[in-house]
Design a protein around this motif. Structure first.
Motif, mmCIF file in Angstrom:
data_model
loop_
_atom_site.group_PDB
_atom_site.id
_atom_site.type_symbol
_atom_site.label_atom_id
_atom_site.label_comp_id
_atom_site.label_asym_id
_atom_site.label_seq_id
_atom_site.Cartn_x
_atom_site.Cartn_y
_atom_site.Cartn_z
ATOM 1 N N ASP A 85 0.833 -1.196 0.000
ATOM 2 C CA ASP A 85 0.000 0.000 0.000
ATOM 3 C C ASP A 85 0.876 1.258 0.000
ATOM 4 O OD1 ASP A 85 -1.842 1.986 0.320
ATOM 5 O OD2 ASP A 85 -2.568 1.321 2.281
ATOM 6 N N PRO A 86 1.112 1.867 -1.154
ATOM 7 C CA PRO A 86 1.960 3.064 -1.214
ATOM 8 C C PRO A 86 1.366 4.280 -0.510
ATOM 9 C CG PRO A 86 0.944 2.638 -3.346
ATOM 10 C CD PRO A 86 0.637 1.447 -2.498
ATOM 11 N N SER A 87 0.109 4.214 -0.114
ATOM 12 C CA SER A 87 -0.482 5.325 0.626
ATOM 13 C C SER A 87 -0.169 5.250 2.116
ATOM 14 C CB SER A 87 -1.998 5.358 0.419
ATOM 15 O OG SER A 87 -2.612 4.261 1.064
ATOM 16 N N SER A 88 0.446 4.151 2.554
ATOM 17 C CA SER A 88 0.758 3.947 3.966
ATOM 18 C C SER A 88 2.075 4.614 4.335
ATOM 19 C CB SER A 88 0.845 2.441 4.255
ATOM 20 O OG SER A 88 1.382 2.198 5.536
ATOM 21 N N HIS A 89 2.029 5.432 5.389
ATOM 22 C CA HIS A 89 3.229 6.113 5.878
ATOM 23 C C HIS A 89 3.332 5.896 7.390
ATOM 24 C CE1 HIS A 89 3.884 8.289 2.072
ATOM 25 N NE2 HIS A 89 2.554 8.290 2.008
ATOM 26 N N TRP A 90 4.345 5.153 7.788
ATOM 27 C CA TRP A 90 4.597 4.910 9.202
ATOM 28 C C TRP A 90 5.704 5.848 9.694
ATOM 29 C CZ3 TRP A 90 2.061 2.076 12.756
ATOM 30 C CH2 TRP A 90 1.186 1.085 12.313
ATOM 31 N N TYR A 91 5.446 6.515 10.812
ATOM 32 C CA TYR A 91 6.430 7.378 11.452
ATOM 33 C C TYR A 91 6.711 6.858 12.857
ATOM 34 C CZ TYR A 91 5.209 10.598 7.704
ATOM 35 O OH TYR A 91 4.979 11.156 6.460
ATOM 36 N N TYR A 92 7.913 7.120 13.332
ATOM 37 C CA TYR A 92 8.225 6.724 14.701
ATOM 38 C C TYR A 92 9.054 7.800 15.389
ATOM 39 C CZ TYR A 92 12.752 5.085 12.795
ATOM 40 O OH TYR A 92 13.975 4.985 12.162
ATOM 41 N N ALA A 93 8.941 7.826 16.702
ATOM 42 C CA ALA A 93 9.683 8.779 17.530
ATOM 43 C C ALA A 93 10.886 8.058 18.129
ATOM 44 C CB ALA A 93 8.790 9.325 18.639
ATOM 45 N N PHE A 94 12.063 8.543 17.792
ATOM 46 C CA PHE A 94 13.308 7.964 18.286
ATOM 47 C C PHE A 94 13.821 8.786 19.459
ATOM 48 C CE2 PHE A 94 17.982 7.699 18.222
ATOM 49 C CZ PHE A 94 18.136 6.322 18.377
ATOM 50 N N ASP A 95 14.071 8.118 20.575
ATOM 51 C CA ASP A 95 14.562 8.775 21.783
ATOM 52 C C ASP A 95 16.092 8.790 21.746
ATOM 53 O OD1 ASP A 95 15.120 9.710 24.292
ATOM 54 O OD2 ASP A 95 14.388 7.939 25.358
ATOM 55 N N VAL A 102 10.098 5.027 20.698
ATOM 56 C CA VAL A 102 9.187 5.169 21.834
ATOM 57 C C VAL A 102 7.760 5.540 21.434
ATOM 58 C CG1 VAL A 102 11.068 5.729 23.395
ATOM 59 C CG2 VAL A 102 9.857 7.581 22.208
ATOM 60 N N GLY A 103 7.507 5.755 20.158
ATOM 61 C CA GLY A 103 6.162 6.084 19.707
ATOM 62 C C GLY A 103 6.041 5.869 18.216
ATOM 63 N N CYS A 104 4.814 5.733 17.726
ATOM 64 C CA CYS A 104 4.625 5.483 16.298
ATOM 65 C C CYS A 104 3.242 5.927 15.862
ATOM 66 C CB CYS A 104 4.812 3.992 15.976
ATOM 67 S SG CYS A 104 3.634 2.925 16.826
ATOM 68 N N ALA A 105 3.110 6.167 14.564
ATOM 69 C CA ALA A 105 1.820 6.531 13.982
ATOM 70 C C ALA A 105 1.798 6.100 12.528
ATOM 71 C CB ALA A 105 1.570 8.036 14.084
ATOM 72 N N GLN A 106 0.648 5.643 12.081
ATOM 73 C CA GLN A 106 0.454 5.353 10.663
ATOM 74 C C GLN A 106 -0.543 6.348 10.090
ATOM 75 O OE1 GLN A 106 -1.961 2.092 9.317
ATOM 76 N NE2 GLN A 106 -0.635 1.649 7.562
ATOM 77 N N TRP A 107 -0.074 7.132 9.132
ATOM 78 C CA TRP A 107 -0.929 8.052 8.388
ATOM 79 C C TRP A 107 -1.098 7.508 6.975
ATOM 80 C CZ3 TRP A 107 -3.409 12.225 10.419
ATOM 81 C CH2 TRP A 107 -2.977 12.690 11.660
ATOM 82 N N VAL A 108 -2.347 7.432 6.518
ATOM 83 C CA VAL A 108 -2.654 6.916 5.192
ATOM 84 C C VAL A 108 -3.217 8.054 4.347
ATOM 85 C CG1 VAL A 108 -4.061 5.294 3.875
ATOM 86 C CG2 VAL A 108 -3.062 4.589 6.056
ATOM 87 N N ILE A 109 -2.596 8.296 3.190
ATOM 88 C CA ILE A 109 -2.997 9.385 2.308
ATOM 89 C C ILE A 109 -3.631 8.808 1.047
ATOM 90 C CG2 ILE A 109 -2.202 11.373 0.977
ATOM 91 C CD1 ILE A 109 0.169 11.526 2.968
ATOM 92 N N SER A 110 -4.862 9.215 0.763
ATOM 93 C CA SER A 110 -5.601 8.687 -0.389
ATOM 94 C C SER A 110 -6.016 9.839 -1.301
ATOM 95 C CB SER A 110 -6.848 7.940 0.071
ATOM 96 O OG SER A 110 -6.505 6.916 0.979
ATOM 97 N N GLU A 111 -5.907 9.633 -2.616
ATOM 98 C CA GLU A 111 -6.231 10.698 -3.566
ATOM 99 C C GLU A 111 -7.526 10.455 -4.324
ATOM 100 O OE1 GLU A 111 -3.629 11.170 -6.871
ATOM 101 O OE2 GLU A 111 -3.581 9.037 -7.361
ATOM 102 N N ARG A 112 -8.224 9.410 -3.982
ATOM 103 C CA ARG A 112 -9.469 9.104 -4.703
ATOM 104 C C ARG A 112 -10.493 8.552 -3.727
ATOM 105 N NH1 ARG A 112 -10.023 3.559 -5.593
ATOM 106 N NH2 ARG A 112 -8.168 2.322 -5.066
#
Length: 267
Positions: A85-95, A102-112
């Motif tokens: 899924d190229p719309s999937s973007h995982w981010y993480y917080a590095f201590d 120490v933390g993470c989030a998945q943001w999904v961006i869709s254009e249609r």
């Protein structure tokens, strides 16, 4: 799933949460990074225990070996889903002090319009066939109904956000929100999420508002003992369907209220 083409941010975006600039937000690009993210999700959802964790990550037994097998399966599954899924973007917080994620989030961006064919029927193949899988699928489809009904335009959705218990209330969640909101605003996208009671105050600080409080229907006529056990152990508390209009603008300069999702039509 089609995705919007966006320029990837720098590998590391430094954002201050203290005088020491302790945390760095990075976008995950490797299997190891995503494996580390899953470790955070497991840790975060067991303190306090969230019934949702068992829906997504069933531990099919009572020993440490069963738990380790469940963790390994979840890592394989999430990596496969992310790659597909190229719309999937995982981010993480590095201590930078402990050297930990120490933390993470998945943001999904869709254009249609992802739901042009209607509300999808979600399945849970990570569960063995049987009533536990049926129960899980029933809950997941209830969760997804408002999103699939109202988010029929390009949008940015927060699917996961987790912070290690030892690092809560230090601004990590806000950093992970910042990165997604910044991308959504840069692309002029509305935002969506399903939120727990614990997360709701944080999301409201970033311009989200609750549109609906959803309590789950776990009743079944002539329910078996297995179904009743699932309902007792795995029914999540009510959740909030939350929405943020483009740029977080709820009222125009002329004082007109922003149209809500069900009035905005489809893409």
């Amino acid at each position: 799933m089609a995705s919007i083409t966006v320029e990837k941010p720098p590998a590391a975006v430094k954002m201050s949460v203290s005088k020491e600039n302790r945390y760095i937000i990075k976008e995950a690009n490797t299997r190891q990074e995503l494996d580390d993210i899953l470790e955070v999700i497991w840790a975060a959802n067991y303190k306090p225990y969230e019934p949702f964790v068992q829906l997504f990550f069933p531990v099919l037994g009572y020993t440490e070996a069963h738990r380790e097998a469940a963790i390994m399966e979840s890592k394989e599954r999430f990596w496969s889903q992310h790659q597909a899924d190229p719309s999937s973007h995982w981010y993480y917080a590095f201590d930078t002090v402990s050297g930990q994620n120490v933390g993470c989030a998945q943001w999904v961006i869709s254009e249609r319009n992802l739901f042009a064919a209607g509300v999808p029927n979600l399945t849970a193949p990570w569960w063995p066939e049987g009533e536990c899988r049926d129960f899980c699928e029933s809950i997941l489809n209830q969760v997804y109904q408002p999103r699939a009904s109202w988010m029929t335009r390009p949008h940015c959705a927060l699917n996961w956000l987790a912070v290690r218990p030892s690092h809560r209330l230090r601004g990590v969640g806000s950093l992970l929100m910042d990165v997604g909101i910044s991308r959504a605003d840069g692309l002029n996208l509305e935002c969506w999420m399903e939120a727990s009671t614990m997360g709701k105050p944080l999301y409201e600080k970033f311009g989200f508002r609750s549109l609906l409080k959803l309590a789950f229907d776990n009743e079944r006529i002539d329910a078996s003992d297995e179904w009743r056990k699932c309902a007792h152990e795995m029914t999540p508390p009510p959740i909030f369907a939350m929405w943020r209009p483009k740029k977080g603008v709820w009222k125009s300069e002329a004082g007109e209220q922003t149209k809500l999702p069900w009035h905005l039509g489809t893409a």
